[in-house]
Design an enzyme around this catalytic site. Structure first.
Site: not given
Ligand code: CTP
Length: 402
Positions: A211, A281, A291, A326, A340, A344
């Site tokens: 990401n 995630d 490959k 975050f 959250k 959590k």
């Protein structure tokens, strides 16, 4: 007692038109109770007089390395011992270049090399000069070595143009130094763990799912924690960022599973954990040994959920440990962040909204809302990630039990 009482500050002035503002800066430090000595280059004295510097600082100024004073001492070394902090304002391209390259050819540059205390530099110059790669690289190099750069602002410049390069106002410089002074060492005896950056989930030997996280927020948190005295472990996914402070122990990982293993280990005996990483995630169920070849028109990858590290730490959390997560949201920001926090078992959630311009992924700046169990506890403006890190740590500090 005034804030600066008992603290010595060396104000260094170099030859730029903003030198006149150093007089206001000296006044601010004196008013706050600091003892001030000034160090100047010969060019600075084209803009401000020795008499004004000496009258405001109530101390003799230092300009020439070979001048004799009573009692005789190796002056630059004695002054470096005396100073608790050093501010260079204005800092010209010349002094930035000399300091970055270890050049000592006058009183001021020699003094800077003798200093091992916090140094703050407020660059001031013409926009084209400021944007020169050479100047920018010198600034980055100094910043990487722990020098606090107080960035110039956009505005009218002495050369008649408008742009980046105008020295930060004396109040801004003063407040930056003051904040550093007030927060210095406040996390001594604290062990902290920070996660940062993206994770790479391998698909085959040459491909991965990643990401856009740059890691800048997590690294800024680690740097500020270490500056404020904490013993820091940063568990970082792949980034090009560097850590400089010797109080930062860096563990490089690639995948979410590796990040989980290292973070869980470090969490056991830490006081504060801040999860700033953008952890994948989902991860491929099977990593191909070879490959993957382009033999068919479509490819289906089966992905399985990774462990949520923040939630895992939330389950392990003992009394006295502070857990900060975050949340990056695009819609229903506050409601999602509250969920959250609860799900959590975090103590705080730092909410980034992708709707805010120049905030979050990849930028040097960020804008956040901090949520605690009682609701919103802090809302910031758009600022540098280091300043956001300081804000987050102010919130943590109020809740930490040492
Ligand atoms: N996080 C984590 N481990 C994961 C996923 C997320 O520790 N496997 C942490 C992040 O570091 C961050 C917080 O959880 O502190 C929230 O991350 P975010 O991506 O905003 O939310 P998710 O929990 O992944 O939920 P969603 O993507 O559905 O919004």
């Amino acid at each position: 007692m005034p804030t600066g009482a008992g603290k010595n500050i060396a104000v260094c002035v170099t030859g730029g038109i903003a030198a006149y503002k150093s007089l206001s800066l000296i006044r601010l430090f004196k008013k706050a109770g600091y003892a001030v000595k000034t160090v100047v280059t010969r060019n600075a004295l084209q803009f401000v007089t020795p008499l004004s510097l000496e009258t405001l600082s109530q101390n003799p100024l230092y300009c020439d390395t070979f001048e004799r004073r009573e009692p005789y001492e190796v002056e630059h070394v004695a002054l470096a011992d005396w100073a608790d902090m050093v501010v260079v304002a204005p800092a010209t391209a010349n002094i930035i270049g000399k300091y970055a390259n270890g050049i000592a050819d006058d009183a001021l540059s020699t003094f800077l090399l003798a200093v091992n205390k916090p140094v703050f530099m407020a660059p001031a110059m013409n926009t084209v000069m400021y944007n020169q790669l050479a100047v920018q690289e010198n600034i980055s190099c100094l910043e990487a070595r722990g020098v606090h750069i107080i960035r110039p602002v956009k505005g009218a410049l002495a050369c008649g143009s408008e742009g980046d390069g105008r020295m930060a106002e004396p109040e801004t410089i003063f407040n930056t130094v003051l904040n550093h002074h007030e927060t210095f060492g406040r996390f001594a005896n604290i062990k902290a763990v920070v996660t940062a950056g993206p994770t790479y989930e391998q698909i085959d030997p040459v491909r991965f799912i990643g990401n856009n996280s740059s890691g800048k927020m997590g690294f800024a948190l680690a740097e500020v924690l270490a500056e404020q005295g904490a013993d820091v472990t940063i568990v970082s996914g792949p980034t090009h960022l560097q850590t400089n402070n010797k109080n930062i122990h860096r563990i490089d990982v690639k995948s979410a599973a590796q990040m989980e293993a290292e973070t869980v280990k470090a969490f056991a005996d830490c006081n504060v954990a801040i999860m700033a990483a953008a952890v994948a995630d989902f991860t491929p169920k099977k990593v191909e040994n070879q490959k993957i070849k382009k033999t068919s028109d479509s490819l289906v990858l089966e992905l399985v959920k990774t462990t949520d590290i923040l939630a895992e730490l939330g389950k392990m959390k003992k009394v006295g440990q502070i857990l900060v997560g975050f949340a990056l949201e695009t819609n229903n920001e506050l409601e999602n962040a509250v969920q959250k926090l609860k799900n959590k078992n975090a103590d705080f959630i730092v909410l980034n909204s992708l709707k805010d311009e120049k905030a979050g992924f990849g930028y040097d700046t960020n804008k956040v809302t901090i949520l605690g169990k009682s609701g919103v506890v802090f809302t910031s403006e758009l600022k540098s990630k280091k300043d956001i890190a300081r804000d987050i740590l102010d919130v943590v500090m109020k809740n930490v039990n040492i």
